[in-house]
Design a protein around this motif. Structure first.
Motif, mmCIF file in Angstrom:
data_model
loop_
_atom_site.group_PDB
_atom_site.id
_atom_site.type_symbol
_atom_site.label_atom_id
_atom_site.label_comp_id
_atom_site.label_asym_id
_atom_site.label_seq_id
_atom_site.Cartn_x
_atom_site.Cartn_y
_atom_site.Cartn_z
ATOM 1 N N PRO A 1 45.182 71.170 23.245
ATOM 2 C CA PRO A 1 43.797 71.330 23.726
ATOM 3 C C PRO A 1 43.643 72.579 24.607
ATOM 4 O O PRO A 1 44.545 72.900 25.398
ATOM 5 N N ASN A 2 42.530 73.253 24.460
ATOM 6 C CA ASN A 2 42.296 74.483 25.226
ATOM 7 C C ASN A 2 42.354 74.237 26.732
ATOM 8 O O ASN A 2 42.793 75.107 27.493
ATOM 9 N N ARG A 3 41.913 73.072 27.149
ATOM 10 C CA ARG A 3 41.889 72.785 28.596
ATOM 11 C C ARG A 3 43.291 72.692 29.190
ATOM 12 O O ARG A 3 43.470 72.774 30.405
ATOM 13 N N MET A 4 44.309 72.536 28.324
ATOM 14 C CA MET A 4 45.682 72.398 28.791
ATOM 15 C C MET A 4 46.439 73.723 28.802
ATOM 16 O O MET A 4 47.591 73.784 29.245
ATOM 17 N N ILE A 5 45.809 74.798 28.311
ATOM 18 C CA ILE A 5 46.482 76.102 28.254
ATOM 19 C C ILE A 5 46.745 76.622 29.670
ATOM 20 O O ILE A 5 45.827 76.726 30.491
ATOM 21 N N ARG A 6 48.006 76.925 29.970
ATOM 22 C CA ARG A 6 48.388 77.409 31.292
ATOM 23 C C ARG A 6 49.160 78.736 31.248
ATOM 24 O O ARG A 6 49.119 79.504 32.205
ATOM 25 N N ARG A 7 49.876 78.979 30.154
ATOM 26 C CA ARG A 7 50.683 80.207 30.051
ATOM 27 C C ARG A 7 50.269 80.967 28.790
ATOM 28 O O ARG A 7 50.330 80.420 27.679
ATOM 29 N N VAL A 8 49.843 82.232 28.982
ATOM 30 C CA VAL A 8 49.319 83.039 27.873
ATOM 31 C C VAL A 8 50.058 84.371 27.819
ATOM 32 O O VAL A 8 50.261 85.024 28.854
ATOM 33 N N ALA B 1 55.302 79.161 19.379
ATOM 34 C CA ALA B 1 55.942 78.092 18.609
ATOM 35 C C ALA B 1 57.058 77.417 19.382
ATOM 36 O O ALA B 1 57.269 76.193 19.276
ATOM 37 N N SER B 2 57.790 78.207 20.172
ATOM 38 C CA SER B 2 58.921 77.648 20.918
ATOM 39 C C SER B 2 58.505 77.007 22.244
ATOM 40 O O SER B 2 59.329 76.398 22.922
ATOM 41 N N GLY B 3 57.231 77.172 22.624
ATOM 42 C CA GLY B 3 56.747 76.584 23.857
ATOM 43 C C GLY B 3 56.925 77.454 25.085
ATOM 44 O O GLY B 3 56.619 77.033 26.199
ATOM 45 N N ASP B 4 57.402 78.707 24.892
ATOM 46 C CA ASP B 4 57.533 79.617 26.030
ATOM 47 C C ASP B 4 56.164 79.966 26.614
ATOM 48 O O ASP B 4 56.033 80.188 27.818
ATOM 49 N N ILE B 5 55.166 80.039 25.740
ATOM 50 C CA ILE B 5 53.783 80.232 26.173
ATOM 51 C C ILE B 5 52.913 79.262 25.381
ATOM 52 O O ILE B 5 53.339 78.729 24.352
ATOM 53 N N ASP B 6 51.695 79.054 25.857
ATOM 54 C CA ASP B 6 50.794 78.111 25.190
ATOM 55 C C ASP B 6 49.875 78.783 24.177
ATOM 56 O O ASP B 6 49.418 78.125 23.231
ATOM 57 N N ALA B 7 49.599 80.067 24.379
ATOM 58 C CA ALA B 7 48.650 80.744 23.499
ATOM 59 C C ALA B 7 48.811 82.261 23.632
ATOM 60 O O ALA B 7 49.461 82.754 24.562
ATOM 61 N N CYS B 8 48.190 82.972 22.695
ATOM 62 C CA CYS B 8 48.164 84.442 22.758
ATOM 63 C C CYS B 8 47.025 84.965 21.900
ATOM 64 O O CYS B 8 46.509 84.250 21.032
#
Length: 332
Positions: A204-211, A248-255
């Motif tokens: 969910p977009n509201r959970m994005i913390r690391r970009v 994909a690896s979970g190092d970041i949430d989005a880009c």
């Protein structure tokens, strides 16, 4: 010639002399003037009047004797055929292009563009190769990810010009206005078709913390800061091409990522089918991010005129369409 243009030419000349002084410790101003005159003659159409000694003296801000010595160098090299027409002046009637290129100092022209990881970038590189295909000197085109890196290479005299998006160019010009200038704009969507958001599937977009953010790619960095401006979001610096695997690896949430790369199947190539792709909000104007421009360093005298003379935006657009439609093989 307008005084403003004379001042610009004089500034370019002094910038070049200062650069040579800094690098070599000693400058032969006559040779520099001869090189600059050769560049002007190279770009001058046959049948055109050449400037007078007085005009060259004013243009370059040097003594009459320096101009005369520089003209003597040009004459000794037999690079052009000139004819005097009385009070009308002296006119250019022929060129030895091979010798003129050598005297101009442009013996190994080099441009730089983005990595050809998409069909659109392959097509753009191909069009530039075609534009420089008939010159009587060597031409090379390098590939480097990140507009900042390409411009840094140009300012280090590795490249004569670089290709970026118009959006990236404007950020770079704001940062270094005396060192970077747009020589030519190409058509919209000549650089890329747009950007998209990559995130973990179902996240969910509201959970994005690391970009992910790449400071060397001004477009991507600007758009990332604009879309993910919440204080609760951490921007994680990383190489642009690594971002999908980092999501994909979970190092970041989005880009933020190049839509053309998605269309070419980059996610399938990396086996990243577990990711979601979202469009950029429609209320954002991304037109300047899609248009390619040619950036030059003003101290490289006349390089902007050379770029404009050789690169035809309409021809670039046509070649890009042919390459992208499979009607022409790419040149890389």
């Amino acid at each position: 010639m307008a005084m403003s243009q004379i001042r610009r030419n004089l500034n370019k000349f002094h910038q070049s002399i200062n650069s040579v002084n800094a690098n070599a410790g000693k400058t032969n101003i006559t040779d520099i003037v001869a090189k600059y005159i050769a560049r002007e003659l190279l770009l001058l159409d046959e049948g055109s009047r050449i400037p007078t000694v007085d005009e060259y003296e004013e243009r370059f801000g040097v003594s009459r004797g320096t101009v005369q010595k520089a003209l003597a160098i040009v004459d000794d090299q037999k690079v052009v055929e000139l004819r005097k027409r009385g009070v009308l002046g002296t006119f250019l009637y022929g060129k030895n292009l091979t010798r003129l290129w050598q005297l101009s100092g442009w013996t190994n022209l080099t441009g730089a563009g983005a990595l050809p990881s998409t069909k659109r970038q392959e097509a753009l590189s191909s069009a530039i190769y075609v534009a420089f295909g008939n010159i009587q000197t060597s031409f090379n085109f390098a590939y480097l990810q990140g507009a900042y890196r390409r411009v840094q290479g140009m300012l280090a005299d590795k490249y004569d010009f670089v290709v970026t998006s118009k959006g990236a160019a404007e950020y770079l010009i704001q940062e270094m206005p005396s060192k970077v200038r747009i020589a030519l704009e190409l058509e919209p969507y000549s650089f890329l078709s747009g950007y998209c958001i990559i995130k973990q599937k179902g996240f969910p977009n509201r959970m994005i913390r690391r970009v992910g953010i790449d400071p060397n790619s001004p477009d991507q960095a600007h758009l990332t800061r604009r879309l993910f401006s919440s204080p609760s979001i951490e921007l994680v610096e990383m190489y642009y091409a690594r971002m999908p695997t980092a999501v994909a690896s979970g190092d970041i949430d989005a880009c933020i990522f190049n839509q053309d790369a998605i269309d070419r199947g980059v996610l399938e190539y990396y086996s990243l089918d577990s990711l979601d792709i979202e469009d950029i909000p429609v209320n954002l104007d991304l037109s300047d991010l899609t248009r390619a421009v040619i950036l030059i360093n003003p101290k490289n005298y006349m390089i902007d005129k050379l770029v404009v003379k050789l690169i035809n935006p309409n021809q670039v657009a046509e070649i890009q369409r042919e390459v992208m439609n499979g009607k022409r093989l790419p040149i890389l």
